[in-house]
Design an enzyme around this catalytic site. Structure first.
Site, PDB file in Angstrom:
ATOM      1  N   ALA A 292       6.134   5.834  14.772  1.00 12.78           N
ATOM      2  CA  ALA A 292       6.501   5.944  13.347  1.00 12.78           C
ATOM      3  C   ALA A 292       6.046   7.254  12.706  1.00 12.78           C
ATOM      4  O   ALA A 292       6.746   7.807  11.869  1.00 12.78           O
ATOM      5  CB  ALA A 292       5.971   4.747  12.568  1.00 12.78           C
TER       6      ALA A 292
ATOM      7  N   GLY B 186       0.863  -1.193   0.000  1.00 16.32           N
ATOM      8  CA  GLY B 186       0.000   0.000   0.000  1.00 16.32           C
ATOM      9  C   GLY B 186       0.893   1.235   0.000  1.00 16.32           C
ATOM     10  O   GLY B 186       2.057   1.171  -0.383  1.00 16.32           O
ATOM     11  N   ARG B 187       0.325   2.348   0.469  1.00 14.29           N
ATOM     12  CA  ARG B 187       1.086   3.606   0.431  1.00 14.29           C
ATOM     13  C   ARG B 187       2.423   3.499   1.170  1.00 14.29           C
ATOM     14  O   ARG B 187       3.469   3.905   0.663  1.00 14.29           O
ATOM     15  CB  ARG B 187       0.264   4.729   1.085  1.00 14.29           C
ATOM     16  N   ILE B 188       2.394   2.938   2.399  1.00 14.75           N
ATOM     17  CA  ILE B 188       3.630   2.932   3.202  1.00 14.75           C
ATOM     18  C   ILE B 188       4.610   1.878   2.681  1.00 14.75           C
ATOM     19  O   ILE B 188       5.819   2.119   2.609  1.00 14.75           O
ATOM     20  CB  ILE B 188       3.292   2.739   4.704  1.00 14.75           C
TER      21      ILE B 188
ATOM     22  N   HIS C 162       5.795   2.915  19.357  1.00 11.98           N
ATOM     23  CA  HIS C 162       4.778   3.309  18.367  1.00 11.98           C
ATOM     24  C   HIS C 162       4.904   4.796  17.984  1.00 11.98           C
ATOM     25  O   HIS C 162       3.969   5.582  18.195  1.00 11.98           O
ATOM     26  CB  HIS C 162       3.369   2.986  18.881  1.00 11.98           C
TER      27      HIS C 162
ATOM     28  N   ARG D  59       0.986  -3.193  12.733  1.00 14.27           N
ATOM     29  CA  ARG D  59       0.261  -3.342  13.994  1.00 14.27           C
ATOM     30  C   ARG D  59       0.858  -4.539  14.724  1.00 14.27           C
ATOM     31  O   ARG D  59       1.196  -5.555  14.097  1.00 14.27           O
ATOM     32  CB  ARG D  59      -1.232  -3.579  13.747  1.00 14.27           C
TER      33      ARG D  59
ATOM     34  N   GLU E 163       0.288  -3.806  23.538  1.00 15.04           N
ATOM     35  CA  GLU E 163       0.829  -2.466  23.427  1.00 15.04           C
ATOM     36  C   GLU E 163       0.162  -1.587  24.478  1.00 15.04           C
ATOM     37  O   GLU E 163      -1.070  -1.548  24.502  1.00 15.04           O
ATOM     38  CB  GLU E 163       0.549  -1.921  22.027  1.00 15.04           C
TER      39      GLU E 163
ATOM     40  N   THR F 194       6.220  -2.000  11.486  1.00 16.61           N
ATOM     41  CA  THR F 194       5.659  -0.670  11.783  1.00 16.61           C
ATOM     42  C   THR F 194       4.157  -0.678  11.462  1.00 16.61           C
ATOM     43  O   THR F 194       3.557   0.378  11.286  1.00 16.61           O
ATOM     44  CB  THR F 194       6.346   0.443  10.939  1.00 16.61           C
TER      45      THR F 194
HETATM   46  C1  GLV Z   1      -0.507   4.834  13.590  1.00 16.10           C
HETATM   47  O1  GLV Z   1      -0.204   3.724  13.891  1.00 16.10           O
HETATM   48  C2  GLV Z   1      -1.509   5.133  12.627  1.00 16.10           C
HETATM   49  O2  GLV Z   1      -2.267   4.220  12.227  1.00 16.10           O
HETATM   50  O3  GLV Z   1      -1.611   6.302  12.207  1.00 16.10           O
END
Ligand code: GLV
Length: 327
Positions: free
Chosen positions: A288, A156-158, A286, A238, A267, A236
């Site tokens: 990122a 996807g985007r990331i 968490h 879930r 978490e 990064t």
């Molecule tokens: C962070 O984990 C988000 O989903 O923006």
């Protein structure tokens, strides 16, 4: 006309918070920790809109306790804290903050990859703790990044942004995704493979899938067994995408080289968790998307989504536009 009632579940950057405070009758939960469920339910029962974090569970129970609720704006791109079908049924709009955090998140994923490969934190501790006595020919040897194979789960985007970074480091890129990405293949030379090929061929495996019932424990003991002994796992996405105890066992047994985790399951990961005892586990809390600029953009986007929904407009980042006609 009275302003809409809004509950903001944490202090967010001013660029977004200011808009919400100016245009609504808002209450902000100011603690560091999330509001307890009972408080969230109580406030939701009076609210026209909620601005929430990924730690706030927005489910059917909450929606049924919130007769006036029109819109819930998440300050996050991930929305596994939302029951979107339940909201759609009730005509409640749900929104997230896609796009603005893509590059910042990929930057951190790549930073974790580099830190694990080159043992940056171990090196920092080694020097700081007075162990550095001479130049060591065998000291803190790690893995090369250039020329290595990066396996991306979820393009996807990331995932795509991660692939773009890898190109700059001369990496070979594999990806596994239900959908083919022409951009990844044509522009970045990425090769689509099945999950087994991804795990067995990659030197680095970076996770960029959303959390769904299908992706829970995507990396389990069997998946870890398939990975190379020099492999580094980066998460990064879930926490529950990885089976934490299986990862602990694999890292402890040096079955894989290292893991860099921005997200964990549970978490937060409790301070006495055995994963912290391992030098080859690098865990950050968490963060990122946590750059000043990106968090401000997320706040503004969440505020704009909320305010649009309250004004009876379709929010720009609506997850369930089908709910719009019902609302
Ligand atoms: C962070 O984990 C988000 O989903 O923006």
């Amino acid at each position: 006309m009275s302003k809409p009632r809004v509950f903001v579940t944490r202090i967010i950057p001013d660029r977004g918070l200011r808009k919400v405070l100016e245009q609504t009758d808002a209450t902000v939960w100011e603690d560091e920790l999330p509001p307890p469920r009972s408080v969230l339910l109580e406030w939701a029962s009076q609210a026209d809109g909620l601005l929430t974090l990924l730690t706030d569970k927005i489910d059917a129970e909450l929606m049924d306790a919130a007769p006036k609720l029109k819109v819930v704006a998440n300050f996050a791109v991930g929305f596994d804290n939302f029951d979107v079908p339940a909201a759609t049924q009730r005509g409640i709009l749900m929104t997230n903050t896609p796009g603005v955090l893509t590059d910042t998140t990929a930057d951190l994923a790549f930073a974790l990859l580099m830190a694990c490969a080159r043992r940056i934190v171990e090196g920092r501790d080694y020097a700081r703790n007075g162990h550095w006595r001479t130049w060591g020919p065998m000291l803190l040897m790690g893995q090369d990044i250039h020329g290595a194979t990066l396996g991306i789960a979820g393009i996807g985007r990331i995932g795509l942004a991660m692939a773009r970074r890898a190109v700059g480091f001369g990496m070979r890129i594999l990806y596994h995704d239900a959908m083919r990405s022409e951009v990844a293949e044509k522009e970045l030379g990425a090769i689509r493979v099945n999950k087994e090929e991804l795990l067995t061929q990659s030197d680095f495996v970076s996770l960029h899938v959303p959390l769904t019932p299908e992706t829970r424990h995507y990396i389990d003991a069997a998946a870890l067994k398939m990975m190379k002994p020099n492999a580094i796992l980066i998460n990064t996405a879930r926490g529950p995408v990885v089976d934490t105890m299986a990862l602990y066992e694999a890292l402890k047994a040096r079955q894989i080289f290292a893991a860099g985790l921005d997200v964990t399951d549970p978490e937060p990961l409790p301070a006495d968790h055995p994963l912290y005892t391992l030098d080859n586990a690098l865990i950050v809390p968490h963060i990122a998307s946590a750059s000043f600029e990106t968090r401000s953009k997320m706040a503004e986007m969440a505020a704009d989504n909320l305010l649009a929904g309250l004004a009876g407009k379709l929010p720009p980042n609506c997850l369930n536009p089908e709910a719009f006609n019902k609302s």
